[in-house]
Design an enzyme around this catalytic site. Structure first.
Site, PDB file in Angstrom:
ATOM      1  N   SER A 198      40.547  58.456  88.248  1.00 52.01           N
ATOM      2  CA  SER A 198      40.689  58.586  86.776  1.00 52.01           C
ATOM      3  C   SER A 198      39.501  58.949  86.024  1.00 52.01           C
ATOM      4  O   SER A 198      38.375  58.520  86.517  1.00 52.01           O
ATOM      5  CB  SER A 198      41.122  57.217  86.427  1.00 52.01           C
ATOM      6  OG  SER A 198      41.177  57.002  85.077  1.00 52.01           O
ATOM      7  N   TYR A 215      39.249  47.365  85.216  1.00 51.28           N
ATOM      8  CA  TYR A 215      39.874  48.807  85.914  1.00 51.28           C
ATOM      9  C   TYR A 215      39.069  49.727  86.230  1.00 51.28           C
ATOM     10  O   TYR A 215      38.865  50.231  87.607  1.00 51.28           O
ATOM     11  CB  TYR A 215      41.052  49.125  84.850  1.00 51.28           C
ATOM     12  CG  TYR A 215      41.701  50.385  85.498  1.00 51.28           C
ATOM     13  CD1 TYR A 215      42.436  50.435  86.646  1.00 51.28           C
ATOM     14  CD2 TYR A 215      41.501  51.478  84.671  1.00 51.28           C
ATOM     15  CE1 TYR A 215      43.277  51.615  86.918  1.00 51.28           C
ATOM     16  CE2 TYR A 215      42.209  52.834  85.229  1.00 51.28           C
ATOM     17  CZ  TYR A 215      42.924  52.760  86.195  1.00 51.28           C
ATOM     18  OH  TYR A 215      43.450  53.672  86.676  1.00 51.28           O
ATOM     19  N   LYS A 239      37.831  51.535  90.030  1.00 49.26           N
ATOM     20  CA  LYS A 239      38.086  52.963  90.556  1.00 49.26           C
ATOM     21  C   LYS A 239      36.794  53.426  91.218  1.00 49.26           C
ATOM     22  O   LYS A 239      36.649  54.073  92.139  1.00 49.26           O
ATOM     23  CB  LYS A 239      38.544  53.985  89.439  1.00 49.26           C
ATOM     24  CG  LYS A 239      39.986  53.671  88.955  1.00 49.26           C
ATOM     25  CD  LYS A 239      40.857  53.797  90.233  1.00 49.26           C
ATOM     26  CE  LYS A 239      42.585  53.734  89.807  1.00 49.26           C
ATOM     27  NZ  LYS A 239      43.209  53.929  90.860  1.00 49.26           N
TER      28      LYS A 239
HETATM   29  P1  NAD Z   1      52.520  52.879  88.732  1.00 49.01           P
HETATM   30  O1  NAD Z   1      52.277  51.582  88.431  1.00 49.01           O
HETATM   31  O2  NAD Z   1      53.845  53.730  88.050  1.00 49.01           O
HETATM   32  O3  NAD Z   1      52.620  53.269  90.139  1.00 49.01           O
HETATM   33  C1  NAD Z   1      51.819  52.322  91.149  1.00 49.01           C
HETATM   34  C2  NAD Z   1      52.720  51.702  92.170  1.00 49.01           C
HETATM   35  O4  NAD Z   1      51.976  51.156  92.918  1.00 49.01           O
HETATM   36  C3  NAD Z   1      53.883  50.924  91.702  1.00 49.01           C
HETATM   37  O5  NAD Z   1      55.078  51.503  92.031  1.00 49.01           O
HETATM   38  C4  NAD Z   1      53.317  49.571  92.137  1.00 49.01           C
HETATM   39  O6  NAD Z   1      54.498  48.705  92.752  1.00 49.01           O
HETATM   40  C5  NAD Z   1      52.585  49.952  93.298  1.00 49.01           C
HETATM   41  N1  NAD Z   1      51.608  49.032  93.601  1.00 49.01           N
HETATM   42  C6  NAD Z   1      50.571  48.135  93.013  1.00 49.01           C
HETATM   43  N2  NAD Z   1      49.914  47.372  93.756  1.00 49.01           N
HETATM   44  C7  NAD Z   1      50.442  47.467  95.017  1.00 49.01           C
HETATM   45  C8  NAD Z   1      50.072  46.723  96.126  1.00 49.01           C
HETATM   46  N3  NAD Z   1      49.215  45.722  96.259  1.00 49.01           N
HETATM   47  N4  NAD Z   1      50.829  47.154  97.350  1.00 49.01           N
HETATM   48  C9  NAD Z   1      51.873  47.883  97.114  1.00 49.01           C
HETATM   49  N5  NAD Z   1      52.040  48.664  96.192  1.00 49.01           N
HETATM   50  C10 NAD Z   1      51.551  48.398  94.932  1.00 49.01           C
HETATM   51  O7  NAD Z   1      51.277  53.901  88.161  1.00 49.01           O
HETATM   52  P2  NAD Z   1      51.003  55.308  88.059  1.00 49.01           P
HETATM   53  O8  NAD Z   1      50.730  55.908  86.823  1.00 49.01           O
HETATM   54  O9  NAD Z   1      51.946  56.092  89.041  1.00 49.01           O
HETATM   55  O10 NAD Z   1      49.551  55.406  88.603  1.00 49.01           O
HETATM   56  C11 NAD Z   1      49.336  55.491  90.104  1.00 49.01           C
HETATM   57  C12 NAD Z   1      47.720  55.657  90.385  1.00 49.01           C
HETATM   58  O11 NAD Z   1      47.124  56.635  89.468  1.00 49.01           O
HETATM   59  C13 NAD Z   1      47.259  54.340  90.306  1.00 49.01           C
HETATM   60  O12 NAD Z   1      46.239  54.106  91.045  1.00 49.01           O
HETATM   61  C14 NAD Z   1      46.565  54.554  88.815  1.00 49.01           C
HETATM   62  O13 NAD Z   1      45.188  53.613  88.574  1.00 49.01           O
HETATM   63  C15 NAD Z   1      46.101  56.076  88.926  1.00 49.01           C
HETATM   64  N6  NAD Z   1      45.940  56.518  87.702  1.00 49.01           N
HETATM   65  C16 NAD Z   1      46.933  56.701  86.759  1.00 49.01           C
HETATM   66  C17 NAD Z   1      46.748  57.054  85.384  1.00 49.01           C
HETATM   67  C18 NAD Z   1      47.975  57.007  84.551  1.00 49.01           C
HETATM   68  O14 NAD Z   1      47.799  57.458  83.111  1.00 49.01           O
HETATM   69  N7  NAD Z   1      49.023  56.861  84.769  1.00 49.01           N
HETATM   70  C19 NAD Z   1      45.599  57.687  84.957  1.00 49.01           C
HETATM   71  C20 NAD Z   1      44.838  57.822  85.887  1.00 49.01           C
HETATM   72  C21 NAD Z   1      44.657  57.339  87.034  1.00 49.01           C
HETATM   73  C1  WQD Z   2      45.620  58.193  74.252  1.00 52.59           C
HETATM   74  C2  WQD Z   2      45.207  58.273  72.837  1.00 52.59           C
HETATM   75  C3  WQD Z   2      44.648  56.180  71.635  1.00 52.59           C
HETATM   76  C4  WQD Z   2      48.581  54.309  72.034  1.00 52.59           C
HETATM   77  C5  WQD Z   2      44.260  55.500  79.320  1.00 52.59           C
HETATM   78  C6  WQD Z   2      43.060  54.685  80.358  1.00 52.59           C
HETATM   79  C7  WQD Z   2      42.857  55.593  81.148  1.00 52.59           C
HETATM   80  C8  WQD Z   2      43.875  56.441  82.113  1.00 52.59           C
HETATM   81  C9  WQD Z   2      44.863  57.020  81.175  1.00 52.59           C
HETATM   82  C10 WQD Z   2      44.452  55.170  84.359  1.00 52.59           C
HETATM   83  C11 WQD Z   2      43.945  57.425  72.362  1.00 52.59           C
HETATM   84  C12 WQD Z   2      45.968  56.756  71.028  1.00 52.59           C
HETATM   85  C13 WQD Z   2      47.516  55.368  72.210  1.00 52.59           C
HETATM   86  C14 WQD Z   2      49.122  53.837  70.969  1.00 52.59           C
HETATM   87  C15 WQD Z   2      47.451  55.275  69.741  1.00 52.59           C
HETATM   88  N1  WQD Z   2      44.563  55.669  82.880  1.00 52.59           N
HETATM   89  N2  WQD Z   2      46.995  55.821  71.030  1.00 52.59           N
HETATM   90  N3  WQD Z   2      48.422  54.623  69.619  1.00 52.59           N
HETATM   91  O1  WQD Z   2      43.210  55.521  76.428  1.00 52.59           O
HETATM   92  O2  WQD Z   2      43.000  57.926  76.949  1.00 52.59           O
HETATM   93  O3  WQD Z   2      43.612  56.551  78.775  1.00 52.59           O
HETATM   94  O4  WQD Z   2      45.372  56.012  80.086  1.00 52.59           O
HETATM   95  O5  WQD Z   2      43.329  55.747  84.599  1.00 52.59           O
HETATM   96  O6  WQD Z   2      41.908  54.914  82.212  1.00 52.59           O
HETATM   97  O7  WQD Z   2      42.132  54.024  79.476  1.00 52.59           O
HETATM   98  O8  WQD Z   2      45.391  56.784  77.253  1.00 52.59           O
HETATM   99  O9  WQD Z   2      47.597  56.949  76.145  1.00 52.59           O
HETATM  100  O10 WQD Z   2      46.314  54.921  75.919  1.00 52.59           O
HETATM  101  O11 WQD Z   2      45.766  56.784  74.509  1.00 52.59           O
HETATM  102  O12 WQD Z   2      46.928  55.957  68.716  1.00 52.59           O
HETATM  103  O13 WQD Z   2      49.817  53.137  70.696  1.00 52.59           O
HETATM  104  O14 WQD Z   2      46.342  57.650  72.067  1.00 52.59           O
HETATM  105  O15 WQD Z   2      43.790  55.632  70.792  1.00 52.59           O
HETATM  106  O16 WQD Z   2      43.145  58.122  71.432  1.00 52.59           O
HETATM  107  P1  WQD Z   2      43.527  56.598  77.280  1.00 52.59           P
HETATM  108  P2  WQD Z   2      46.316  56.285  76.025  1.00 52.59           P
END
Ligand code: NAD
Ligand code: WQD
Length: 338
Positions: free
Chosen positions: A124, A148, A152
């Site tokens: 991330s 979190y 990572k």
């Molecule tokens: P998500 O929660 O939709 O998907 C994660 C999946 O992993 C879920 O289906 C959950 O049931 C499964 N899971 C969690 N813990 C588990 C375990 N111990 N064993 C087996 N399965 C497990 O999330 P996502 O948005 O699809 O994110 C996927 C990955 O990408 C995560 O590692 C997250 O940290 C990373 N990521 C997401 C974002 C985002 O904004 N969505 C941004 C950056 C990184």
């Molecule tokens: C985006 C913008 C908020 C909600 C997070 C995690 C990051 C990554 C992605 C996993 C910001 C604003 C949000 C609301 C708002 N996840 N906002 N009202 O914070 O950039 O990143 O998700 O790795 O680790 O921190 O994403 O979608 O929460 O926010 O004004 O109800 O929207 O302040 O400027 P963020 P976000």
């Protein structure tokens, strides 16, 4: 290739599953369904015309992992499984270290035991901490501001050590910026449990009338309109980036590679609201609220390394992100009404 997707039933994993299938790969999903449900597999089947196996299991269960790696003759793993809510990680750090760090360690042990040494990991942009310069390239110093983010970072460090110790590993670390949007079919998308933390699902639920109004967290940032700026990337582009990364690491002689997956373009919260209203013809009532703890003013990627080394570039614009999010939300409402 035969590919195992941990967390394959989740938001990003399900889109990557669809992309891998259309590139001719064979896949198996492994998920404990803690943040997803098994019906996503039926919808994936409708999209891909193929039944994709789902093994219900936990990445902290090494025996279950070894069994699936052997049974399906897995050649590579894409590791999405993890918990991802920043606020929850502050309140329950042990749960996050256990699930994310111990889970990944258990996965690495199982892969080593089964001789599977090709891995793509979901990292991330949070590992960049407070940006020291923009756009963020892969050489930007890393740090974490919450548990979190620390999980990572720890996992990235574990992967670097593993790759350094055994040059047969091929590891890709993908640092996602802000994934949003949904598959064109509207059958898979982001549907968080409870009140969404992230902006786009919150906006979709306000548009659907499931939530009353959006709180815009801060309007006094040093950005063009005062609201936070982020690099939103369409989840289908993000999924294609995984296919490109997997392809690249099977051809490289480098054990460890790190790529940003972003667009390089920043949009503010109000840009997002304006685009969503304009392309979907809906109302998004909002009010300005105090800043959210831990938020930075601006965060966006330099996607140059991925463009250069993967030949991959995000192509879907903000309108496509907003249209597909709303399409998914409406179809979800129809399915729930049935
Ligand atoms: P998500 O929660 O939709 O998907 C994660 C999946 O992993 C879920 O289906 C959950 O049931 C499964 N899971 C969690 N813990 C588990 C375990 N111990 N064993 C087996 N399965 C497990 O999330 P996502 O948005 O699809 O994110 C996927 C990955 O990408 C995560 O590692 C997250 O940290 C990373 N990521 C997401 C974002 C985002 O904004 N969505 C941004 C950056 C990184
Ligand atoms: C985006 C913008 C908020 C909600 C997070 C995690 C990051 C990554 C992605 C996993 C910001 C604003 C949000 C609301 C708002 N996840 N906002 N009202 O914070 O950039 O990143 O998700 O790795 O680790 O921190 O994403 O979608 O929460 O926010 O004004 O109800 O929207 O302040 O400027 P963020 P976000």
């Amino acid at each position: 290739m035969k590919i195992l997707l941990t967390g394959g039933a989740g938001y990003i994993g399900s889109h990557v599953a669809a992309a891998l299938m259309s590139s001719g790969h064979e896949i198996v999903c492994f998920d404990n369904l803690s943040n997803s449900d098994a019906t996503v597999m039926d919808r994936l089947e409708a999209i891909t015309d193929t039944a994709i196996p789902l093994v219900k299991g936990d990445i902290r269960d090494g025996d279950a992992l070894r069994q699936v790696l052997n049974e399906y003759a897995v050649e590579a793993v894409i590791h999405f499984a993890g918990l991802k809510a920043v606020g929850e990680s502050v309140a329950e750090p042990i749960k996050y270290y256990d699930n994310n760090v111990r889970g990944t360690l258990t996965l690495l042990e199982a892969m080593r035991d089964c001789g599977v040494k090709t891995l793509v990991f979901s990292s991330s942009a949070t590992v960049y901490g407070e940006p020291q310069y923009l756009p963020l390239d892969e050489n930007h110093p890393t740090s974490a501001t919450n548990p979190y983010g620390r999980t990572k970072l720890m996992i990235e460090q574990m992967l670097a050590d593993v790759a350094a110790a055994d040059p047969e590993w091929r590891v890709a670390i993908l640092r996602y910026f802000n994934p949003v949007g949904a598959h064109d079919s509207g059958l898979i998308g982001e549907n968080p449990n409870g009140i969404p933390n992230n902006l786009m699902p919150f906006i979709s639920r306000v548009a659907a009338g499931r939530l009353d109004e959006l709180s815009v967290f801060g309007s006094d940032y040093d950005t063009p309109d005062g609201t936070g700026v982020r690099d939103y990337i369409h989840v289908v582009d993000l999924a294609d980036g995984h296919v490109a990364a997997l392809d690249a690491i099977t051809r490289t002689d480098q054990a460890l590679s790190t790529w940003n997956l972003g667009t390089g373009q920043g949009y503010s919260v109000l840009d997002m609201v304006e685009a969503f209203v304009r392309v979907n013809g809906v109302r998004i009532p909002y009010r300005i609220a105090p800043r959210r703890d831990g938020d930075v003013a601006s965060c966006f990627a330099s996607p140059e390394r991925a463009e250069r080394e993967l030949g991959w570039k995000a192509s879907r614009d903000l309108d496509a992100m907003c249209l597909s999010s709303w399409n998914f939300e409406r179809l979800l409402a129809m399915r729930n009404a049935d």
